[in-house]
Write a protein that holds these residues in place. Structure first.
Motif, PDB file in Angstrom:
ATOM      1  N   GLU A 164      20.988  19.343 -18.039  1.00 24.86           N
ATOM      2  CA  GLU A 164      20.966  18.577 -16.798  1.00 24.86           C
ATOM      3  C   GLU A 164      22.400  18.412 -16.334  1.00 24.86           C
ATOM      4  O   GLU A 164      23.296  18.121 -17.137  1.00 24.86           O
ATOM      5  N   LEU A 165      22.595  18.614 -15.034  1.00 22.95           N
ATOM      6  CA  LEU A 165      23.937  18.720 -14.503  1.00 22.95           C
ATOM      7  C   LEU A 165      24.096  17.852 -13.267  1.00 22.95           C
ATOM      8  O   LEU A 165      23.154  17.708 -12.487  1.00 22.95           O
ATOM      9  N   SER A 166      25.277  17.274 -13.111  1.00 20.63           N
ATOM     10  CA  SER A 166      25.537  16.561 -11.872  1.00 20.63           C
ATOM     11  C   SER A 166      27.048  16.470 -11.653  1.00 20.63           C
ATOM     12  O   SER A 166      27.838  16.994 -12.441  1.00 20.63           O
ATOM     13  N   THR A 167      27.428  15.804 -10.580  1.00 19.99           N
ATOM     14  CA  THR A 167      28.846  15.589 -10.340  1.00 19.99           C
ATOM     15  C   THR A 167      29.052  14.170  -9.840  1.00 19.99           C
ATOM     16  O   THR A 167      28.209  13.631  -9.111  1.00 19.99           O
ATOM     17  N   LEU A 244      27.799  29.459 -13.947  1.00 20.03           N
ATOM     18  CA  LEU A 244      26.655  29.315 -14.860  1.00 20.03           C
ATOM     19  C   LEU A 244      25.574  30.345 -14.541  1.00 20.03           C
ATOM     20  O   LEU A 244      25.005  30.957 -15.441  1.00 20.03           O
ATOM     21  N   ARG A 245      25.332  30.529 -13.258  1.00 20.34           N
ATOM     22  CA  ARG A 245      24.319  31.519 -12.879  1.00 20.34           C
ATOM     23  C   ARG A 245      24.731  32.900 -13.344  1.00 20.34           C
ATOM     24  O   ARG A 245      23.918  33.662 -13.851  1.00 20.34           O
ATOM     25  N   ALA A 246      26.038  33.211 -13.210  1.00 23.04           N
ATOM     26  CA  ALA A 246      26.528  34.528 -13.627  1.00 23.04           C
ATOM     27  C   ALA A 246      26.294  34.745 -15.117  1.00 23.04           C
ATOM     28  O   ALA A 246      26.134  35.872 -15.576  1.00 23.04           O
ATOM     29  N   GLN A 247      26.285  33.667 -15.879  1.00 19.80           N
ATOM     30  CA  GLN A 247      26.061  33.801 -17.329  1.00 19.80           C
ATOM     31  C   GLN A 247      24.631  33.447 -17.718  1.00 19.80           C
ATOM     32  O   GLN A 247      24.330  33.233 -18.885  1.00 19.80           O
ATOM     33  N   LYS A 248      23.792  33.400 -16.699  1.00 19.71           N
ATOM     34  CA  LYS A 248      22.359  33.161 -16.914  1.00 19.71           C
ATOM     35  C   LYS A 248      22.069  31.871 -17.695  1.00 19.71           C
ATOM     36  O   LYS A 248      21.209  31.844 -18.578  1.00 19.71           O
ATOM     37  N   VAL A 249      22.823  30.832 -17.369  1.00 19.16           N
ATOM     38  CA  VAL A 249      22.548  29.523 -17.974  1.00 19.16           C
ATOM     39  C   VAL A 249      21.583  28.779 -17.060  1.00 19.16           C
ATOM     40  O   VAL A 249      21.848  28.626 -15.873  1.00 19.16           O
ATOM     41  N   GLU A 250      20.468  28.355 -17.612  1.00 19.51           N
ATOM     42  CA  GLU A 250      19.527  27.596 -16.799  1.00 19.51           C
ATOM     43  C   GLU A 250      19.926  26.126 -16.774  1.00 19.51           C
ATOM     44  O   GLU A 250      20.369  25.588 -17.781  1.00 19.51           O
ATOM     45  N   PHE A 251      19.781  25.497 -15.608  1.00 21.27           N
ATOM     46  CA  PHE A 251      20.099  24.073 -15.529  1.00 21.27           C
ATOM     47  C   PHE A 251      19.264  23.410 -14.444  1.00 21.27           C
ATOM     48  O   PHE A 251      18.695  24.086 -13.585  1.00 21.27           O
ATOM     49  N   ARG A 252      19.211  22.087 -14.535  1.00 22.14           N
ATOM     50  CA  ARG A 252      18.515  21.305 -13.520  1.00 22.14           C
ATOM     51  C   ARG A 252      19.542  20.316 -12.988  1.00 22.14           C
ATOM     52  O   ARG A 252      20.249  19.670 -13.769  1.00 22.14           O
ATOM     53  N   ILE A 253      19.655  20.242 -11.675  1.00 24.62           N
ATOM     54  CA  ILE A 253      20.578  19.248 -11.130  1.00 24.62           C
ATOM     55  C   ILE A 253      19.868  17.910 -11.112  1.00 24.62           C
ATOM     56  O   ILE A 253      18.766  17.784 -10.578  1.00 24.62           O
ATOM     57  N   ASN A 265      34.601  11.852 -14.171  1.00 25.31           N
ATOM     58  CA  ASN A 265      34.589  12.173 -12.747  1.00 25.31           C
ATOM     59  C   ASN A 265      34.058  13.603 -12.612  1.00 25.31           C
ATOM     60  O   ASN A 265      33.861  14.291 -13.606  1.00 25.31           O
ATOM     61  N   ARG A 266      33.829  14.028 -11.386  1.00 27.15           N
ATOM     62  CA  ARG A 266      33.290  15.376 -11.146  1.00 27.15           C
ATOM     63  C   ARG A 266      32.149  15.730 -12.104  1.00 27.15           C
ATOM     64  O   ARG A 266      31.214  14.968 -12.257  1.00 27.15           O
ATOM     65  N   THR A 267      32.278  16.872 -12.809  1.00 25.09           N
ATOM     66  CA  THR A 267      31.162  17.372 -13.618  1.00 25.09           C
ATOM     67  C   THR A 267      30.695  16.389 -14.705  1.00 25.09           C
ATOM     68  O   THR A 267      31.506  15.885 -15.486  1.00 25.09           O
ATOM     69  N   VAL A 268      29.405  16.138 -14.751  1.00 19.25           N
ATOM     70  CA  VAL A 268      28.811  15.462 -15.918  1.00 19.25           C
ATOM     71  C   VAL A 268      27.554  16.242 -16.304  1.00 19.25           C
ATOM     72  O   VAL A 268      26.902  16.844 -15.449  1.00 19.25           O
ATOM     73  N   PHE A 269      27.274  16.285 -17.589  1.00 17.94           N
ATOM     74  CA  PHE A 269      26.067  16.991 -18.028  1.00 17.94           C
ATOM     75  C   PHE A 269      25.496  16.375 -19.288  1.00 17.94           C
ATOM     76  O   PHE A 269      26.189  15.666 -20.025  1.00 17.94           O
ATOM     77  N   GLU A 270      24.222  16.633 -19.484  1.00 17.98           N
ATOM     78  CA  GLU A 270      23.559  16.237 -20.725  1.00 17.98           C
ATOM     79  C   GLU A 270      22.639  17.374 -21.151  1.00 17.98           C
ATOM     80  O   GLU A 270      22.027  18.020 -20.305  1.00 17.98           O
ATOM     81  N   TRP A 271      22.567  17.595 -22.444  1.00 18.74           N
ATOM     82  CA  TRP A 271      21.573  18.516 -23.006  1.00 18.74           C
ATOM     83  C   TRP A 271      20.461  17.647 -23.582  1.00 18.74           C
ATOM     84  O   TRP A 271      20.730  16.777 -24.417  1.00 18.74           O
TER      85      TRP A 271
END
Ligand code: ATP
Ligand code: MG
Length: 431
Positions: A164-167, A244-253, A265-271
Motif C-alpha cells: 500500500e502506497l501513498s504520499t 515500480l510499474r517498470a519493475q512489475k511491482v504491484e501496489f494499491r494507492i 513526508n512524501r512517500t509512505v508505504f506499508e506491506w
C-alpha cells in the motif's frame, strides 16, 4: 515458579526451537541486505528521551503513551528504551559524521520497546529490522526499498503480502491539509472520541491513524491529503509509480495511509497481509527528508523502512515453513576405548563442516540412539569397544531405510559424502 519472578507481560522468551527459526530468518535477511550493498550499524538500546520526542513527535501514540521512560538515578537525566530505530540511527550518523563520506545505506536489527496492550502480533519488547538510506533525494531509492522488500518476501517464500502506497507531500502541503482536515473534524466534533478531541488542535493528522473502530466511518469520509499535494511531491510520487510499474511491482494507492510517526513526508508505504488478523502490517516506511536537519544536521533527504520480525515469523509459521534441524550427526559411544575415540571422531566430522552432537552422560546404546533420533540428526555414528579396538566406526542413517555401514574412523566424512546421508555438504581434506 512464583509469579513475581516471571517474565514481564509482552516481553517474550524465545525458546530454542523458535530461536532456530529466528536465526534462519536472520541469515536470510543478512544475505538479502548485503546483496543490495547495505552496511550494518548498531546503536544502544537507551537514548535521551528528548531524541524521540523531537523526532517521532510529541503528539503521537508512541511518545504520549508507549515509551519506557525513566530517570537516570545518577544524574537525573530522562532516558528512554528505544521505541524504534530511525531516530537513533540518524543520531549516530550525525554524531559520527558518516555523511561526510557521502550517502549511506545502512541497516540494523534488534529489540524495540513500546508500552502497548499485548496481543497477538503486538508486544512490549518486539524486534525490527530497519533499513535507512541517507543522502538520496530521488524516487529511485524509494523504489529500491520497495523492490528490495519484495525480494525478501520471495526469498522467504511469502507470497501474500501486498503493498500500500501513498504520499504525504511537503510540510506546506500538510499545513494546508491540516487546516482543511481540522475544519472537517470540528464540524463532526460529536463523533470524535476523547483522544481525538485532544488531538484536534495539536496533531489532527494523528486522528486518521486512530485504531478506534467507531471512528472509521468518519476517517473514511475525511478530506484527502492527495488533493493538497504540492507540485514537486506529486512529480516524485508519479516518478516512483512508474519506476515500480517498470519493475512489475504491484501496489494499491491508499490515500488513508498515515504513519504513526511525525517525521515522514512524501512517500509512505506499508506491506500488509490478511493472514495475521488485526496486526497485518509486517513492514512500514517512507521518506523523512526533514529529520536529519531537525536533529541538528545539514538538510539531507532520506528514506527507510522497518519490518516487524515477530509478525514475519508468525507468517512463516502459519505457512508451515520450518527451520531445519540444527544437527547432522549424533555420536553414540560405550566403553572406555570408545569413549576416548568418540570426541576425536566428532572433531574430524566438524572439520568436514558437519554439525555434530557428541553424546554425554553415558547410558545404553538403545537410550543413546533414542536421543540421536530425537536430536533431529540425519546420521548416528556408533562407536562400541569392538569398533574402537579396530579404529573404526559404524554409521547409521536415521531418516532413510538403508543399511548401517562400518568404516575406518578417519574415513567417516568420506563415507557421509559418498552416501549423501547429510543434507549439508561434506568438505574433505581439511585439517
Ligand atoms: P501499528 O500500526 O501496528 O501499531 P506502527 O505504525 O506503530 O504499527 P512502526 O512504528 O511503523 O509501526 O513499526 C514498523 C513495524 O514494526 C510495524 O509494521 C510492525 O510490523 C512492527 N511493530 C510495531 N509495533 C509493534 C509491536 N508492539 N509488536 C510487534 N511488532 C510491532
Ligand atoms: Mg503502533
Amino acid at each position: 515458579m512464583s509469579a513475581n519472578l516471571q517474565a514481564i507481560r509482552g516481553m517474550n522468551d524465545i525458546l530454542p526451537e523458535e530461536a532456530l527459526a529466528w536465526e534462519r530468518f536472520e541469515d536470510t535477511v543478512r544475505e538479502w541486505l548485503h546483496s543490495y550493498g547495505y552496511r550494518p550499524i548498531r546503536m544502544p538500546l537507551v537514548e535521551r528521551t528528548e531524541l524521540f520526542v523531537r523526532s517521532i513527535g510529541e503528539v503521537t501514540d508512541i511518545v504520549e503513551k508507549e515509551m519506557y521512560t525513566f530517570t537516570d538515578a545518577l544524574n537525573g537525566e530522562s532516558l528512554t528504551l528505544r521505541p524504534e530505530g530511525t531516530a537513533s540511527c540518524v543520531r549516530a550518523v550525525l554524531e559520527h559524521n558518516l555523511l561526510y563520506h557521502g550517502p549511506q545505506r545502512l541497516y540494523y536489527s534488534g529489540p524495540m520497546f513500546r508500552h502497548e496492550r499485548p496481543q497477538k502480533g503486538r508486544y512490549r519488547q518486539f524486534h525490527q529490522v530497519g533499513v535507512e538510506a541517507l543522502g538520496f533525494e530521488g524516487p529511485d531509492i524509494d523504489a529500491e526499498h520497495i523492490v528490495m522488500a519484495r525480494r525478501l518476501w520471495r526469498m522467504l517464500g511469502l507470497d501474500d503480502i501486498q503493498l500500500e502506497l501513498s504520499t504525504l507531500g511537503s510540510s506546506e502541503a500538510r499545513a494546508r491539509y491540516r487546516a482543511r482536515l481540522t475544519r472537517y473534524l470540528e464540524a463532526n466534533l460529536d463523533a470524535l472520541d476523547e483522544d481525538s478531541r485532544r488531538r484536534l488542535h495539536t496533531n489532527p493528522l494523528r486522528i486518521l491513524d486512530s485504531k478506534n473502530p467507531a471512528l472509521q466511518p468518519l476517517i473514511e469520509e475525511a478530506p484527502r491529503l492527495m488533493d493538497d499535494l504540492d507540485e514537486a511531491s506529486l512529480k516524485h510520487f508519479e516518478a516512483l509509480q512508474s519506476l515500480l510499474r517498470a519493475q512489475k511491482v504491484e501496489f494499491r494507492i491508499n490515500p488513508r495511509l498515515v504513519r504513526g510517526l511525525d517525521y515522514y513526508n512524501r512517500t509512505v508505504f506499508e506491506w500488509v497481509t490478511t493472514r495475521l488478523g488485526a496486526q497485518g502490517t509486517v513492514c512500514a516506511g517512507g521518506r523523512y527528508d526533514g529529520l536529519v536537519e531537525q536533529l541538528g544536521g545539514k538538510p539531507t533527504p532520506a528514506c527507510g523502512f522497518a519490518m516487524g520480525v515477530e509478525r514475519l515469523l508468525a507468517l512463516l509459521k502459519e505457512k508451515g515453513v520450518e527451520a531445519p534441524a540444527p544437527v547432522d550427526v549424533y555420536v553414540v559411544h560405550q566403553g572406555e576405548r570408545a569413549s576416548a575415540l568418540a570426541p576425536q571422531v566428532a572433531e574430524t566430522l566438524r572439520d568436514a563442516g558437519l554439525r555434530v552432537v557428541l553424546h554425554c552422560g553415558g547410558g545404553s546404546f538403545k537410550s543413546q540412539l533414542k536421543k540421536a533420533d530425537a536430536s533431529g540428526a540425519q546420521v548416528a555414528v556408533i562407536i562400541g569397544d569392538d569398533e574402537a579396538q579396530a579404529g573404526e566406526v559404524s554409521v547409521k542413517p536415521l531418516r532413510i531405510a538403508a543399511a548401517q555401514l562400518r568404516v575406518r574412523a578417519a574415513e567417516a566424512p568420506q563415507l557421509l559424502r559418498d552416501q549423501a546421508w547429510c543434507s549439508r555438504p561434506v568438505a574433505l581434506g581439511q585439517a
